[in-house]
Design an enzyme around this catalytic site. Structure first.
Site, PDB file in Angstrom:
ATOM      1  N   TYR A  24       0.567   9.546   1.967  1.00  0.00           N
ATOM      2  CA  TYR A  24      -0.636   8.759   1.698  1.00  0.00           C
ATOM      3  C   TYR A  24      -1.181   8.913   0.282  1.00  0.00           C
ATOM      4  O   TYR A  24      -2.187   8.293  -0.062  1.00  0.00           O
ATOM      5  CB  TYR A  24      -1.726   9.134   2.718  1.00  0.00           C
ATOM      6  N   HIS A 102      -0.142  -0.928   4.577  1.00  0.00           N
ATOM      7  CA  HIS A 102      -0.002   0.496   4.896  1.00  0.00           C
ATOM      8  C   HIS A 102       0.394   1.238   3.630  1.00  0.00           C
ATOM      9  O   HIS A 102       1.292   0.798   2.906  1.00  0.00           O
ATOM     10  CB  HIS A 102       1.064   0.717   5.973  1.00  0.00           C
TER      11      HIS A 102
END
Ligand code: DQA
Length: 147
Positions: A24, A102
């Site tokens: 992330y 995403h």
């Protein structure tokens, strides 16, 4: 043309910066949002606006009103992406184009992340590009709105 884009962050995205950096990145959610504002400015879109919740029903309610407030949506429902039929149903009635973004490459991680229950409702999906994925998401929406 200048359009209003709402960016809807789902569960655990408020924890960016503390989550697994290899998937992330290191930016906090606030830093991601600042980057998205910059990308929107570069693309000539109006300032995007943001929403984040860890509560599935609140995410659904945000989708219920999204069509009145926004011309287009970027959705990153987090883990709900993979199983929330309630969020899918709510997105289906939003009535404005959406792109799924995403940060991580969900299609190449665990098996359970490979299913997205919102994907076929979206005009595009961007994955695995980190914060840059939001730039691509905005560009896809701009093109969609100009069609
Ligand atoms: C995510 C991917 C999901 O599988 C995960 O549960 C998240 C974030 C992403 O942006 O890569 O919380 O949506």
């Amino acid at each position: 043309m200048r359009s209003r884009v709402q960016v809807l962050h789902g569960v655990n995205l408020d924890m960016l910066g503390r989550r697994e950096g290899e998937h992330y990145g290191t930016l906090t959610l606030m830093e991601v949002e600042l980057a998205v504002k910059r990308f929107a400015g570069e693309l000539g879109l109006v300032e995007p606006f943001f929403f984040q919740t860890n509560h599935e029903g609140e995410y659904c309610e945000a989708l219920h009103s999204a069509g009145e407030m926004a011309d287009a949506l970027i959705v990153n429902p987090g883990a709900w992406t993979h199983y929330s039929w309630a969020i899918r149903d709510a997105l289906a009635l939003a009535g404005v184009p959406a792109v799924e973004v995403h940060l991580s490459t969900v299609s190449q991680r665990e098996q359970w992340r490979r299913l997205s229950v919102v994907r076929d409702l979206c005009v595009g999906t961007v994955e695995g590009k980190g914060v840059e994925g939001y730039r691509e998401g905005l560009a896809l929406l701009k093109a969609e709105l100009e069609r």
